[in-house]
Design a protein around this motif. Sequence first.
Motif, PDB file in Angstrom:
ATOM      1  N   ASP A   1       0.820  -1.215   0.000  1.00  8.98           N
ATOM      2  CA  ASP A   1       0.000   0.000   0.000  1.00  8.98           C
ATOM      3  C   ASP A   1       0.854   1.266   0.000  1.00  8.98           C
ATOM      4  O   ASP A   1       0.593   2.198  -0.747  1.00  8.98           O
ATOM      5  N   ARG A   2       1.889   1.304   0.858  1.00  9.76           N
ATOM      6  CA  ARG A   2       2.670   2.531   0.978  1.00  9.76           C
ATOM      7  C   ARG A   2       3.466   2.839  -0.292  1.00  9.76           C
ATOM      8  O   ARG A   2       3.635   4.009  -0.656  1.00  9.76           O
ATOM      9  N   ILE A   3       3.956   1.793  -0.980  1.00  5.96           N
ATOM     10  CA  ILE A   3       4.690   2.022  -2.224  1.00  5.96           C
ATOM     11  C   ILE A   3       3.804   2.762  -3.232  1.00  5.96           C
ATOM     12  O   ILE A   3       4.249   3.693  -3.906  1.00  5.96           O
ATOM     13  N   VAL A   4       2.532   2.361  -3.276  1.00  9.60           N
ATOM     14  CA  VAL A   4       1.597   3.000  -4.203  1.00  9.60           C
ATOM     15  C   VAL A   4       1.141   4.359  -3.669  1.00  9.60           C
ATOM     16  O   VAL A   4       1.144   5.364  -4.391  1.00  9.60           O
ATOM     17  N   LEU A   5       0.770   4.393  -2.389  1.00 16.36           N
ATOM     18  CA  LEU A   5       0.266   5.635  -1.779  1.00 16.36           C
ATOM     19  C   LEU A   5       1.283   6.761  -1.898  1.00 16.36           C
ATOM     20  O   LEU A   5       0.932   7.913  -2.150  1.00 16.36           O
ATOM     21  N   TYR A   6       2.565   6.437  -1.689  1.00 10.88           N
ATOM     22  CA  TYR A   6       3.619   7.451  -1.733  1.00 10.88           C
ATOM     23  C   TYR A   6       4.200   7.632  -3.135  1.00 10.88           C
ATOM     24  O   TYR A   6       5.188   8.357  -3.301  1.00 10.88           O
ATOM     25  N   ARG A   7       3.632   6.964  -4.126  1.00 14.76           N
ATOM     26  CA  ARG A   7       4.089   7.066  -5.525  1.00 14.76           C
ATOM     27  C   ARG A   7       5.614   6.881  -5.613  1.00 14.76           C
ATOM     28  O   ARG A   7       6.316   7.695  -6.209  1.00 14.76           O
ATOM     29  N   LEU A   8       6.087   5.824  -4.944  1.00 20.85           N
ATOM     30  CA  LEU A   8       7.532   5.588  -4.891  1.00 20.85           C
ATOM     31  C   LEU A   8       8.010   4.888  -6.153  1.00 20.85           C
ATOM     32  O   LEU A   8       8.292   3.681  -6.165  1.00 20.85           O
ATOM     33  N   ASP A   9       8.127   5.654  -7.227  1.00 21.70           N
ATOM     34  CA  ASP A   9       8.462   5.048  -8.514  1.00 21.70           C
ATOM     35  C   ASP A   9       9.815   4.346  -8.495  1.00 21.70           C
ATOM     36  O   ASP A   9       9.953   3.249  -9.023  1.00 21.70           O
ATOM     37  N   ASP A  10      10.806   4.986  -7.894  1.00 23.15           N
ATOM     38  CA  ASP A  10      12.148   4.390  -7.859  1.00 23.15           C
ATOM     39  C   ASP A  10      12.406   3.768  -6.498  1.00 23.15           C
ATOM     40  O   ASP A  10      12.491   4.480  -5.496  1.00 23.15           O
ATOM     41  N   LEU A  11      12.558   2.485  -6.472  1.00 23.12           N
ATOM     42  CA  LEU A  11      12.832   1.788  -5.213  1.00 23.12           C
ATOM     43  C   LEU A  11      14.271   1.296  -5.220  1.00 23.12           C
ATOM     44  O   LEU A  11      14.768   0.841  -6.257  1.00 23.12           O
ATOM     45  N   PRO A  12      14.966   1.347  -4.082  1.00 24.23           N
ATOM     46  CA  PRO A  12      16.324   0.800  -4.046  1.00 24.23           C
ATOM     47  C   PRO A  12      16.287  -0.707  -4.311  1.00 24.23           C
ATOM     48  O   PRO A  12      15.299  -1.383  -3.975  1.00 24.23           O
ATOM     49  N   LYS A  13      17.384  -1.218  -4.884  1.00 25.92           N
ATOM     50  CA  LYS A  13      17.414  -2.638  -5.251  1.00 25.92           C
ATOM     51  C   LYS A  13      17.256  -3.569  -4.048  1.00 25.92           C
ATOM     52  O   LYS A  13      16.723  -4.669  -4.172  1.00 25.92           O
ATOM     53  N   GLY A  14      17.734  -3.132  -2.892  1.00 21.25           N
ATOM     54  CA  GLY A  14      17.658  -3.967  -1.691  1.00 21.25           C
ATOM     55  C   GLY A  14      16.236  -4.378  -1.321  1.00 21.25           C
ATOM     56  O   GLY A  14      16.037  -5.394  -0.652  1.00 21.25           O
ATOM     57  N   ILE A  15      15.259  -3.593  -1.757  1.00 20.19           N
ATOM     58  CA  ILE A  15      13.871  -3.942  -1.432  1.00 20.19           C
ATOM     59  C   ILE A  15      13.471  -5.250  -2.120  1.00 20.19           C
ATOM     60  O   ILE A  15      12.731  -6.058  -1.549  1.00 20.19           O
ATOM     61  N   ALA A  16      13.974  -5.478  -3.316  1.00 15.25           N
ATOM     62  CA  ALA A  16      13.690  -6.749  -3.992  1.00 15.25           C
ATOM     63  C   ALA A  16      14.326  -7.919  -3.247  1.00 15.25           C
ATOM     64  O   ALA A  16      13.802  -9.040  -3.260  1.00 15.25           O
ATOM     65  N   VAL A  17      15.458  -7.659  -2.581  1.00 12.40           N
ATOM     66  CA  VAL A  17      16.075  -8.703  -1.746  1.00 12.40           C
ATOM     67  C   VAL A  17      15.143  -9.014  -0.570  1.00 12.40           C
ATOM     68  O   VAL A  17      14.887 -10.180  -0.242  1.00 12.40           O
ATOM     69  N   GLN A  18      14.607  -7.973   0.047  1.00 17.40           N
ATOM     70  CA  GLN A  18      13.676  -8.188   1.161  1.00 17.40           C
ATOM     71  C   GLN A  18      12.443  -8.990   0.730  1.00 17.40           C
ATOM     72  O   GLN A  18      12.039  -9.930   1.414  1.00 17.40           O
ATOM     73  N   THR A  19      11.850  -8.625  -0.419  1.00 22.29           N
ATOM     74  CA  THR A  19      10.632  -9.329  -0.825  1.00 22.29           C
ATOM     75  C   THR A  19      10.938 -10.762  -1.270  1.00 22.29           C
ATOM     76  O   THR A  19      10.117 -11.658  -1.089  1.00 22.29           O
TER      77      THR A  19
END
Lengths: 211, 211, 211
Positions: free
Chosen positions: C98-116
């Motif tokens: 929800d927060r990724i969309v709500l905050y319109r976080l278009d660019d995410l650091p690569k480490g987030i894909a490691v977390q998911t």
Amino acid sequence: MAFRLTPHERGFYPLFTRAAENIVAAAEGLAELVAADPAARPALASRVKDLEHAGDDLTHEIMVKLNSVFVTPFDREDIYRLASSLDDVLDAMEEAADRIVLYRLDDLPKGIAVQTDVLVRAAISTAEAMPGLEKLESLREYWVHVNSLEDEGDAAYRSLLRDLLAPDDDVTPLDVLTVLKIKEVVETLEEAADAFETVANTVESIAVKEA
Amino acid sequence: MAFRLTPHERGFYPLFTRAAENIVAAAEGLAELVAADPAARPALASRVKDLEHAGDDLTHEIMVKLNSVFVTPFDREDIYRLASSLDDVLDAMEEAADRIVLYRLDDLPKGIAVQTDVLVRAAISTAEAMPGLEKLESLREYWVHVNSLEDEGDAAYRSLLRDLLAPDDDVTPLDVLTVLKIKEVVETLEEAADAFETVANTVESIAVKEA
Amino acid sequence: MAFRLTPHERGFYPLFTRAAENIVAAAEGLAELVAADPAARPALASRVKDLEHAGDDLTHEIMVKLNSVFVTPFDREDIYRLASSLDDVLDAMEEAADRIVLYRLDDLPKGIAVQTDVLVRAAISTAEAMPGLEKLESLREYWVHVNSLEDEGDAAYRSLLRDLLAPDDDVTPLDVLTVLKIKEVVETLEEAADAFETVANTVESIAVKEA
């Protein structure tokens, strides 16, 4: 008024005493880290980390014991809560030590030393209470002491928050990124102080039942 | 379908009713504080703080009673959870009131009044449910109501977060330090709304067992 | 060494298996969202939200069943904790989406894909363990695996925090509002990883008792 335990339950108290003594060592390491020269901090953070691992092993030992022996369900939940809240204290202290080093927070506000001093005193008080659970009167002193320490910690915490986020006009404000980093540390230290209060409340809960 | 309790357990319900009524007073004080002139807020925050202390005393009374009387372990955990979650509601409301004053947040976004209005309504609904635990049907209305209030609170919360952190292009963004301070307040109010849901779920849990 | 349950309790395990399989779907949806083009993310967040609602229904079903059938109080608390911690996993995953969309976080650091990715693997491991609770040996593998995944997640988390808040000199720092938004997402993903560890510890607790 004796604190009575069934034979099976007695085995938990030496474990809780060791867990509390381990927390004293971690609190002292954390206070030392905060007072230390930044170059000396990584080694101290590693020591706190090692103590946290030792605490995890003790928690695990308590949980396995809890699940293996027969005790009444009632006491079982208290023992579970006591082990969990001691674990929470240690996790928060380790996290605070880690973040100070991870964020290279060379300059820490003085109030943080007040927070860690409260934690050292709460840890010592908790470790003293653990083996002395026989006397309800001394336990009452312990609860009162930990609760007053929590008030002291909360005052330091709120003062730090105000200095960080709403400083007086004559104070040079920190840059916002530094505010963010220090805020995370002071919040984590406040969590540790709160968890000591939960420990004390659980000990009270056990003592009232056993009285 | 009667909500049956053993004689020993009945003593808890007047205490829970008083705890819930105390929360209504705190929620109303908090809503008043948010609507008030900044100069009037410190006195209102003190009142909320006093109500929080009164709530702590009630929680303590419930816990001592719980540890002193014989009830089945099963119900004991429910009573513990209900007391804890009512305590969480009050702690979060007191913290929100405190931070608004501590951070000298003179200008609050309008959405915060929506959050506190949700809290007042959830508190009233909870207080009405406590003494009326005899009728399962009325309890179902209460759960549905608190759950829909939580949805309403969550919508206000998410809208506040978006305005604070990702405002539309035609909105003047706040400075980051102000964002940090207001974010802490709205998060704390959301925690209070969540804790009301936990209260309602625990009441449901008790009612299902007793049915 | 058999994992024995009374007939009444057996009914819980299919429900836990369904809850865990639902979490696999949500973790995969979340990982897909993180990898997706920003324009495709709102639809994926809706899917995760739907899975969270389905999970809430399963939790509710488990709680009602728990309150309706006779099981020993001891196991009851374990079942309560297992259902709650599975619910915590799902809530945190939904909040991150929800927060990724709500905050319109278009660019995410690569480490987030490691977390998911860690979350997907922890979810699969949990779902595999649920129906296979008969063999203590395979459960041990599951605990070890989830604990090592938690370490992997924690390393990714700390690395993300350092890049966000104390980047190396050769890295262009992000603006502070972006730091705040991304920090909230990575913290929420870390909460999900922690909750998987709580699930594994509760399963261990059940298995030790039943051994």
